[in-house]
Design a protein around this motif. Structure first.
Motif, short mmCIF file in Angstrom:
data_model
loop_
_atom_site.label_atom_id
_atom_site.label_comp_id
_atom_site.label_asym_id
_atom_site.label_seq_id
_atom_site.Cartn_x
_atom_site.Cartn_y
_atom_site.Cartn_z
N PRO A 129 0.57 -0.98 0.42
CA PRO A 129 0.58 0.47 -0.35
C PRO A 129 1.03 1.14 -0.20
CG PRO A 129 0.33 -0.80 2.11
CD PRO A 129 0.74 -1.46 1.26
N VAL A 130 0.14 2.55 -0.06
CA VAL A 130 0.77 4.10 -0.54
C VAL A 130 1.71 3.62 0.87
CG1 VAL A 130 0.35 6.44 -0.44
CG2 VAL A 130 -0.67 4.43 -1.61
N GLY A 131 2.44 4.61 0.95
CA GLY A 131 2.74 4.33 2.58
C GLY A 131 3.80 3.63 3.24
N PHE A 132 4.50 2.01 2.31
CA PHE A 132 4.61 0.56 2.56
C PHE A 132 5.21 0.94 0.90
CE2 PHE A 132 1.46 1.07 5.77
CZ PHE A 132 2.15 0.22 6.58
N PHE A 133 6.83 -0.11 1.12
CA PHE A 133 7.42 -1.09 -0.17
C PHE A 133 8.07 -1.94 0.16
CE2 PHE A 133 10.88 0.54 3.28
CZ PHE A 133 12.06 -0.66 2.49
N THR A 134 8.01 -2.60 -0.27
CA THR A 134 9.67 -3.81 -0.40
C THR A 134 10.29 -4.46 -1.66
OG1 THR A 134 9.84 -6.00 0.71
CG2 THR A 134 7.61 -5.71 -1.11
N ASN A 135 12.12 -3.81 -1.50
CA ASN A 135 12.48 -4.60 -2.11
C ASN A 135 12.98 -5.92 -2.52
OD1 ASN A 135 13.90 -4.91 -0.42
ND2 ASN A 135 15.81 -3.17 -1.11
N ARG A 136 11.76 -7.07 -1.29
CA ARG A 136 12.38 -8.44 -1.70
C ARG A 136 11.17 -9.53 -2.60
NH1 ARG A 136 10.60 -9.69 4.71
NH2 ARG A 136 10.08 -10.96 3.90
N THR A 137 11.17 -10.31 -3.09
CA THR A 137 10.50 -11.17 -3.94
C THR A 137 9.69 -12.49 -2.88
OG1 THR A 137 12.71 -12.48 -4.55
CG2 THR A 137 12.08 -10.97 -5.23
N ASP A 138 9.79 -12.32 -2.36
CA ASP A 138 9.24 -13.81 -1.13
C ASP A 138 8.16 -13.00 -0.37
OD1 ASP A 138 10.77 -12.49 0.24
OD2 ASP A 138 11.91 -13.97 1.55
N LEU A 139 7.55 -11.60 -0.32
CA LEU A 139 6.08 -11.62 0.51
C LEU A 139 5.22 -12.03 0.22
CD1 LEU A 139 8.06 -9.51 1.21
CD2 LEU A 139 6.24 -7.89 1.38
N THR A 140 4.21 -13.01 1.01
CA THR A 140 3.30 -13.80 0.87
C THR A 140 2.19 -13.02 1.53
OG1 THR A 140 3.37 -14.88 3.03
CG2 THR A 140 4.20 -15.92 1.14
N GLU A 174 11.88 6.55 7.72
CA GLU A 174 11.88 8.52 7.73
C GLU A 174 12.96 9.22 7.05
OE1 GLU A 174 12.26 9.73 12.42
OE2 GLU A 174 13.91 8.29 11.70
N GLY A 175 12.45 10.29 6.31
CA GLY A 175 13.86 10.69 4.99
C GLY A 175 13.60 10.51 3.64
N HIS A 176 12.50 9.91 3.56
CA HIS A 176 11.42 9.27 2.44
C HIS A 176 10.21 9.11 2.29
CE1 HIS A 176 16.21 7.46 3.15
NE2 HIS A 176 15.66 7.42 1.47
N TYR A 177 9.67 9.19 1.14
CA TYR A 177 8.08 9.05 1.04
C TYR A 177 7.86 7.74 0.34
CZ TYR A 177 8.37 11.75 -3.10
OH TYR A 177 8.79 12.10 -4.59
N CYS A 178 6.97 6.89 -0.36
CA CYS A 178 6.34 5.99 -0.76
C CYS A 178 4.67 6.74 -1.24
CB CYS A 178 6.17 5.09 -0.07
SG CYS A 178 7.95 4.69 0.90
N PRO A 179 4.93 6.97 -2.09
CA PRO A 179 3.30 7.48 -2.70
C PRO A 179 2.90 6.68 -3.81
CG PRO A 179 5.44 8.61 -4.22
CD PRO A 179 5.34 8.03 -3.21
N THR A 180 2.83 5.70 -4.11
CA THR A 180 2.09 4.71 -4.45
C THR A 180 2.24 3.75 -4.27
OG1 THR A 180 4.41 4.12 -6.14
CG2 THR A 180 2.30 6.14 -7.00
#
Length: 106
Positions: free
Chosen positions: A24-35, A45-51
């Motif tokens: 969701p907006v406000g979150f991210f992942t660079n992993r490929t194993d999320l379930t 902090e110091g970053h944003y996740c707009p989409t």
């Protein structure tokens, strides 16, 4: 048949899914194993996740401080030169005295 593919970065793939679900907006992942999307990382902090579906958080605009989970590149609560009074509830120690600490934009 269709060969299984790893879940893309920015998404979670439940068992037997044909459609990855974006973080969701406000979150991210660079992993490929999320379930599940609950495993997505909150924007640091110091970053944003707009989409939705971000693989990497984006750096905040110069002159601004982004809190954890930020969705805007230029929040207004800690702009350059801010020196809030003792009663301020929006002050963050990262912008102490209007000067950003290492690793942050101000």
């Amino acid at each position: 048949g269709v060969l299984p593919q790893p879940c893309p970065q920015g998404y979670a793939c439940e068992a037997a899914t044909a459609s990855p679900e974006p973080c969701p907006v406000g979150f991210f992942t660079n992993r490929t194993d999320l379930t599940t999307v609950e495993e997505c990382d909150i924007c640091p902090e110091g970053h944003y996740c707009p989409t939705e579906g971000l693989a990497h958080p984006l750096p905040c605009d110069a002159g601004f401080y982004c809190r954890r989970g930020s969705t805007s590149s230029s929040p207004t609560d800690c702009a350059l030169g801010d020196r809030p009074g003792a009663s301020s509830t929006t002050f963050n120690s990262t912008c102490l005295g209007g000067t950003c600490l290492a690793g942050y934009y101000c």
